[in-house]
Design a protein around this motif. Structure first.
Motif, PDB file in Angstrom:
ATOM      1  N   TYR A  38       0.759  -1.262   0.261  1.00  0.00           N
ATOM      2  CA  TYR A  38      -0.325   0.035  -0.316  1.00  0.00           C
ATOM      3  C   TYR A  38       1.054   1.028   0.185  1.00  0.00           C
ATOM      4  CZ  TYR A  38      -3.118   3.021   1.174  1.00  0.00           C
ATOM      5  OH  TYR A  38      -4.494   3.673   0.984  1.00  0.00           O
ATOM      6  N   LYS A  39       1.569   1.006   1.272  1.00  0.00           N
ATOM      7  CA  LYS A  39       2.770   2.719   0.859  1.00  0.00           C
ATOM      8  C   LYS A  39       3.585   2.795  -0.218  1.00  0.00           C
ATOM      9  CE  LYS A  39       3.570   5.012   4.893  1.00  0.00           C
ATOM     10  NZ  LYS A  39       2.998   6.214   5.181  1.00  0.00           N
ATOM     11  N   THR A  40       3.773   2.006  -1.333  1.00  0.00           N
ATOM     12  CA  THR A  40       4.686   2.212  -2.371  1.00  0.00           C
ATOM     13  C   THR A  40       3.548   3.208  -3.388  1.00  0.00           C
ATOM     14  OG1 THR A  40       5.853  -0.214  -1.224  1.00  0.00           O
ATOM     15  CG2 THR A  40       5.808   0.991  -4.281  1.00  0.00           C
ATOM     16  N   VAL A  41       2.452   2.083  -2.939  1.00  0.00           N
ATOM     17  CA  VAL A  41       1.207   2.064  -3.909  1.00  0.00           C
ATOM     18  C   VAL A  41       1.816   4.010  -3.558  1.00  0.00           C
ATOM     19  CG1 VAL A  41      -0.544   2.039  -5.375  1.00  0.00           C
ATOM     20  CG2 VAL A  41       0.933   0.441  -4.677  1.00  0.00           C
ATOM     21  N   GLN A  42       1.126   4.479  -2.632  1.00  0.00           N
ATOM     22  CA  GLN A  42       0.737   5.679  -2.710  1.00  0.00           C
ATOM     23  C   GLN A  42       2.493   6.462  -2.660  1.00  0.00           C
ATOM     24  OE1 GLN A  42       0.556   6.110   2.189  1.00  0.00           O
ATOM     25  NE2 GLN A  42      -1.058   7.789   1.419  1.00  0.00           N
ATOM     26  N   THR A  43       3.868   6.170  -2.300  1.00  0.00           N
ATOM     27  CA  THR A  43       4.654   6.586  -3.245  1.00  0.00           C
ATOM     28  C   THR A  43       4.702   7.202  -4.111  1.00  0.00           C
ATOM     29  OG1 THR A  43       5.755   6.276  -0.752  1.00  0.00           O
ATOM     30  CG2 THR A  43       7.116   6.408  -2.489  1.00  0.00           C
ATOM     31  N   LEU A  44       4.229   5.816  -5.191  1.00  0.00           N
ATOM     32  CA  LEU A  44       4.383   6.593  -6.631  1.00  0.00           C
ATOM     33  C   LEU A  44       3.342   7.465  -7.567  1.00  0.00           C
ATOM     34  CD1 LEU A  44       4.560   2.655  -7.907  1.00  0.00           C
ATOM     35  CD2 LEU A  44       6.332   4.652  -8.190  1.00  0.00           C
ATOM     36  N   LEU A  45       2.164   7.023  -6.414  1.00  0.00           N
ATOM     37  CA  LEU A  45       0.515   8.118  -5.972  1.00  0.00           C
ATOM     38  C   LEU A  45       1.348   9.627  -6.696  1.00  0.00           C
ATOM     39  CD1 LEU A  45      -2.097   6.436  -5.662  1.00  0.00           C
ATOM     40  CD2 LEU A  45      -1.654   6.646  -8.000  1.00  0.00           C
ATOM     41  N   ARG A  46       1.838   9.563  -5.293  1.00  0.00           N
ATOM     42  CA  ARG A  46       2.932  11.185  -4.931  1.00  0.00           C
ATOM     43  C   ARG A  46       3.338  11.836  -6.054  1.00  0.00           C
ATOM     44  NH1 ARG A  46       2.549   9.776   1.388  1.00  0.00           N
ATOM     45  NH2 ARG A  46       0.490  10.527   2.054  1.00  0.00           N
ATOM     46  N   ARG A  47       4.408  10.920  -6.095  1.00  0.00           N
ATOM     47  CA  ARG A  47       5.326  10.866  -7.453  1.00  0.00           C
ATOM     48  C   ARG A  47       4.769  11.782  -8.685  1.00  0.00           C
ATOM     49  NH1 ARG A  47       9.834   6.286  -6.679  1.00  0.00           N
ATOM     50  NH2 ARG A  47      10.562   6.772  -4.735  1.00  0.00           N
ATOM     51  N   LEU A  48       3.756  10.793  -9.359  1.00  0.00           N
ATOM     52  CA  LEU A  48       2.671  11.048 -10.305  1.00  0.00           C
ATOM     53  C   LEU A  48       1.995  12.092 -10.307  1.00  0.00           C
ATOM     54  CD1 LEU A  48       1.027   7.454 -11.139  1.00  0.00           C
ATOM     55  CD2 LEU A  48       3.084   8.705 -12.584  1.00  0.00           C
ATOM     56  N   GLU A  49       1.860  12.960  -9.426  1.00  0.00           N
ATOM     57  CA  GLU A  49       1.552  14.254  -8.399  1.00  0.00           C
ATOM     58  C   GLU A  49       2.230  15.140  -9.244  1.00  0.00           C
ATOM     59  OE1 GLU A  49      -2.103  16.215  -6.192  1.00  0.00           O
ATOM     60  OE2 GLU A  49      -1.149  14.432  -4.989  1.00  0.00           O
ATOM     61  N   ASP A  50       3.479  14.900  -8.094  1.00  0.00           N
ATOM     62  CA  ASP A  50       4.603  16.061  -8.309  1.00  0.00           C
ATOM     63  C   ASP A  50       4.669  15.957  -9.585  1.00  0.00           C
ATOM     64  OD1 ASP A  50       4.420  16.401  -5.475  1.00  0.00           O
ATOM     65  OD2 ASP A  50       6.093  15.111  -4.943  1.00  0.00           O
ATOM     66  N   LYS A  51       4.767  15.340 -10.409  1.00  0.00           N
ATOM     67  CA  LYS A  51       5.236  15.171 -11.900  1.00  0.00           C
ATOM     68  C   LYS A  51       4.106  15.776 -13.301  1.00  0.00           C
ATOM     69  CE  LYS A  51       8.743  11.544 -12.047  1.00  0.00           C
ATOM     70  NZ  LYS A  51       9.312  10.034 -12.027  1.00  0.00           N
ATOM     71  N   GLY A  52       3.217  16.059 -12.310  1.00  0.00           N
ATOM     72  CA  GLY A  52       1.889  16.494 -12.744  1.00  0.00           C
ATOM     73  C   GLY A  52       1.040  16.142 -14.176  1.00  0.00           C
ATOM     74  N   TYR A  53       1.423  14.895 -13.153  1.00  0.00           N
ATOM     75  CA  TYR A  53       0.602  13.429 -14.261  1.00  0.00           C
ATOM     76  C   TYR A  53      -0.504  13.083 -13.570  1.00  0.00           C
ATOM     77  CZ  TYR A  53       4.220  12.109 -17.277  1.00  0.00           C
ATOM     78  OH  TYR A  53       5.359  12.303 -17.897  1.00  0.00           O
ATOM     79  N   LEU A  54      -1.096  13.672 -12.116  1.00  0.00           N
ATOM     80  CA  LEU A  54      -2.352  13.487 -11.829  1.00  0.00           C
ATOM     81  C   LEU A  54      -2.485  14.598 -10.291  1.00  0.00           C
ATOM     82  CD1 LEU A  54      -1.940   9.357 -10.478  1.00  0.00           C
ATOM     83  CD2 LEU A  54      -3.131  10.612 -12.289  1.00  0.00           C
ATOM     84  N   LYS A  55      -4.132  14.676 -10.206  1.00  0.00           N
ATOM     85  CA  LYS A  55      -4.565  15.394  -9.351  1.00  0.00           C
ATOM     86  C   LYS A  55      -5.285  14.376  -8.231  1.00  0.00           C
ATOM     87  CE  LYS A  55      -4.732  19.306 -12.024  1.00  0.00           C
ATOM     88  NZ  LYS A  55      -5.189  21.287 -12.026  1.00  0.00           N
ATOM     89  N   HIS A  56      -4.951  15.598  -7.254  1.00  0.00           N
ATOM     90  CA  HIS A  56      -6.010  14.171  -5.456  1.00  0.00           C
ATOM     91  C   HIS A  56      -7.101  15.302  -5.400  1.00  0.00           C
ATOM     92  CE1 HIS A  56      -4.009  15.771  -2.347  1.00  0.00           C
ATOM     93  NE2 HIS A  56      -4.223  15.137  -2.052  1.00  0.00           N
ATOM     94  N   LYS A  57      -7.736  14.198  -4.626  1.00  0.00           N
ATOM     95  CA  LYS A  57      -9.012  14.691  -3.305  1.00  0.00           C
ATOM     96  C   LYS A  57      -8.980  13.873  -2.325  1.00  0.00           C
ATOM     97  CE  LYS A  57     -13.010  12.835  -6.158  1.00  0.00           C
ATOM     98  NZ  LYS A  57     -13.864  13.147  -6.989  1.00  0.00           N
ATOM     99  N   ILE A  58      -9.482  14.627  -1.336  1.00  0.00           N
ATOM    100  CA  ILE A  58      -9.675  14.276  -0.446  1.00  0.00           C
ATOM    101  C   ILE A  58     -11.189  13.737   0.676  1.00  0.00           C
ATOM    102  CG2 ILE A  58      -9.379  13.765   2.658  1.00  0.00           C
ATOM    103  CD1 ILE A  58      -6.764  15.841   1.980  1.00  0.00           C
ATOM    104  N   GLU A  59     -11.451  12.538   0.607  1.00  0.00           N
ATOM    105  CA  GLU A  59     -12.803  12.646   0.400  1.00  0.00           C
ATOM    106  C   GLU A  59     -12.884  11.566   1.912  1.00  0.00           C
ATOM    107  OE1 GLU A  59     -14.899   9.769  -2.004  1.00  0.00           O
ATOM    108  OE2 GLU A  59     -13.562  11.851  -3.855  1.00  0.00           O
TER     109      GLU A  59
END
Length: 65
Positions: free
Chosen positions: A43-64
């Protein structure tokens, strides 16, 4: 208008981004559940990869919730 250059992705980031595109919107847990059984990514690795993708501009996140 200026074009924004996106930074290169690692193979693991590419794999995660493809899953997000397939799921349209996804939680970290949904991505973990969608990974092939042979992939041992926690889980933590996936979370880190998603954060990196967001930092690089590929994704955005929202908190629910």
């Amino acid at each position: 208008m200026t074009k924004r250059m996106l930074r290169a992705m690692s193979p693991a980031e590419t794999e995660i981004l493809r899953l997000v595109w397939q799921l349209d919107e996804a939680t970290v847990q949904q991505i973990c559940d969608s990974l092939p059984a042979k992939r041992n990514i926690v889980y933590k690795t996936v979370q880190t990869l998603l954060r990196r993708l967001e930092d690089k501009g590929y994704l955005k996140h929202k908190i629910e919730g």
